[in-house]
Write a protein that holds these residues in place. Structure first.
Motif, short mmCIF file in Angstrom:
data_model
loop_
_atom_site.label_atom_id
_atom_site.label_comp_id
_atom_site.label_asym_id
_atom_site.label_seq_id
_atom_site.Cartn_x
_atom_site.Cartn_y
_atom_site.Cartn_z
N GLU A 1 0.81 -1.20 0.00
CA GLU A 1 0.00 0.00 0.00
C GLU A 1 0.86 1.27 0.00
OE1 GLU A 1 -3.97 -1.44 2.37
OE2 GLU A 1 -2.20 -0.94 3.53
N CYS B 1 -12.43 -8.14 2.06
CA CYS B 1 -11.54 -6.98 2.03
C CYS B 1 -10.36 -7.28 1.11
CB CYS B 1 -11.01 -6.68 3.43
SG CYS B 1 -12.24 -6.00 4.55
N GLU B 2 -9.77 -6.24 0.56
CA GLU B 2 -8.56 -6.42 -0.22
C GLU B 2 -7.48 -7.04 0.66
OE1 GLU B 2 -5.74 -3.71 -3.16
OE2 GLU B 2 -6.98 -2.77 -1.63
N THR C 1 -14.46 5.36 2.09
CA THR C 1 -13.54 6.45 2.41
C THR C 1 -13.18 6.41 3.90
OG1 THR C 1 -15.40 7.95 2.82
CG2 THR C 1 -14.46 7.92 0.59
N GLU D 1 -16.63 -1.89 -3.81
CA GLU D 1 -16.85 -0.53 -3.33
C GLU D 1 -15.64 -0.07 -2.54
OE1 GLU D 1 -20.23 1.36 -1.64
OE2 GLU D 1 -21.57 -0.25 -2.30
N HIS D 2 -15.44 1.24 -2.51
CA HIS D 2 -14.33 1.82 -1.77
C HIS D 2 -14.88 2.69 -0.65
CE1 HIS D 2 -12.35 0.62 -5.52
NE2 HIS D 2 -11.26 0.51 -4.78
N PRO E 1 -8.69 4.44 0.46
CA PRO E 1 -10.05 3.95 0.70
C PRO E 1 -10.09 2.43 0.74
CG PRO E 1 -10.10 5.76 -0.87
CD PRO E 1 -8.64 5.43 -0.63
N TRP E 2 -10.83 1.88 1.70
CA TRP E 2 -10.88 0.43 1.86
C TRP E 2 -11.67 -0.19 0.72
CZ3 TRP E 2 -12.41 -0.07 7.75
CH2 TRP E 2 -11.33 0.41 8.54
N ALA E 3 -11.03 -1.09 -0.03
CA ALA E 3 -11.71 -1.80 -1.11
C ALA E 3 -12.40 -3.03 -0.54
CB ALA E 3 -10.70 -2.20 -2.19
#
Length: 302
Positions: free
Chosen positions: A146, A262-263, A212, A209-210, A198-200
């Motif tokens: 990241e 989650c990613e 924020t 969805e991402h 943003p959390w994928a």
């Protein structure tokens, strides 16, 4: 001529003072001070101006440091390459890792490897910032994808892909209600890292969805701090599933939206670019890969 005094002088300068150098090298501060004093006496020159607050090089000290430091760096590189040609797993392995990965993955592997190889010592610095292993004299730097990765003089090797999930304490869910959709999740406070994008989050149907994260309730680079906040009911934690296993088993945390993904967290090992990889590095990375496969006995068998 005592060349060790020259090298210790360089270490003191590189680490910004006697105290920091003593901590890194594991030497008494007094021995470093004595080494520099001997060097100054032998040369008849003042190399360092000592004050109560900080260390400052004299002009001649600066000149000598710039000329001598590359020589010791080259000597260490040659020494490391010579060791790499040997199959002996010995010496000191210097590792840097983020807290979460260091505590729950690198730490257990290090204990098992040390049990297998009694001549090997391991140093693990647990910090969030990514550094260049060449510049900071590490054998392995574990880094998350990241953040931007350094590129000069290093080799990047993928080691782990770790499952992540969303977790919260029962107290938080009693206050806000347990979310059944991503829209409901957006109403809950979050606990994030300072560099979190943003959390994928992938829904069961495959849509991504991402979420924020710019209005987090708590932001910290330390995963344990975020875990403490989650246990206290202050927000939703996104973290590797292994990190919360004990808390989930004890009923202190619950996994949210378990049908969503989650990613994953991708962990890479940054290595100095060398012609030969030292046996101690090969051994540790092999052990990490065995740990990732769920075969912890693989790296402690003779």
């Amino acid at each position: 001529m005592e060349w060790r005094d020259w090298e210790l002088f360089c270490e003191v300068v590189e680490h910004g003072g006697f105290t920091a150098a003593a901590r890194v090298l594991g030497h008494p501060k007094s021995s470093l001070s004595a080494a520099v004093q001997r060097l100054e006496a032998n040369l008849g020159l003042r190399l360092i101006e000592r004050t109560t607050r900080h260390l400052r090089l004299t002009d001649v000290g600066e000149t000598i440091y710039r000329k001598v430091r590359p020589l010791f760096a080259a000597l260490h590189d040659t020494h490391n390459e010579a060791l790499a040609m040997s199959s002996a797993v010995a010496g000191t392995l210097r590792i840097k890792a983020p807290y979460e990965f260091g505590a729950h993955h690198a730490g257990p592997v290090a204990c098992a490897v040390m049990s297998r190889y009694p001549e090997l010592a391991i140093r693990i610095d647990v910090e969030h910032d990514i550094v260049n292993p060449v510049a900071e004299n590490y054998d392995i730097v574990f880094a998350m994808l990241e953040a931007p990765l350094p590129s000069a003089g290093i080799v990047i090797r993928r080691v782990f892909t770790l499952e992540r999930g969303l977790f919260a304490a029962p107290a938080l869910l009693e206050k806000f209600g347990e979310p059944r959709t991503l829209e409901e999740l957006k109403t809950l406070p979050l606990l994030t890292g300072p560099s979190d994008p943003p959390w994928a989050i992938t829904a069961p149907g495959g849509a991504v969805e991402h979420l924020t994260v710019d209005r987090a309730r708590l932001t910290s680079s330390n995963a344990h701090v975020r875990l403490q906040a989650a246990l206290a009911g202050h927000g939703v934690l996104r973290v590797t599933a292994s990190y919360t296993r004990a808390a989930v088993a004890a009923g202190q945390l619950r996994r949210l939206l378990p049908d969503h993904a989650c990613e994953p967290l991708n962990v890479h090992a940054l290595l100095p670019a060398r012609q030969f990889v030292p046996a101690k590095v090969r051994c540790f990375l092999d052990a990490m890969e065995a740990h990732a496969r769920g075969d912890p006995e693989a790296y402690i068998r003779p």
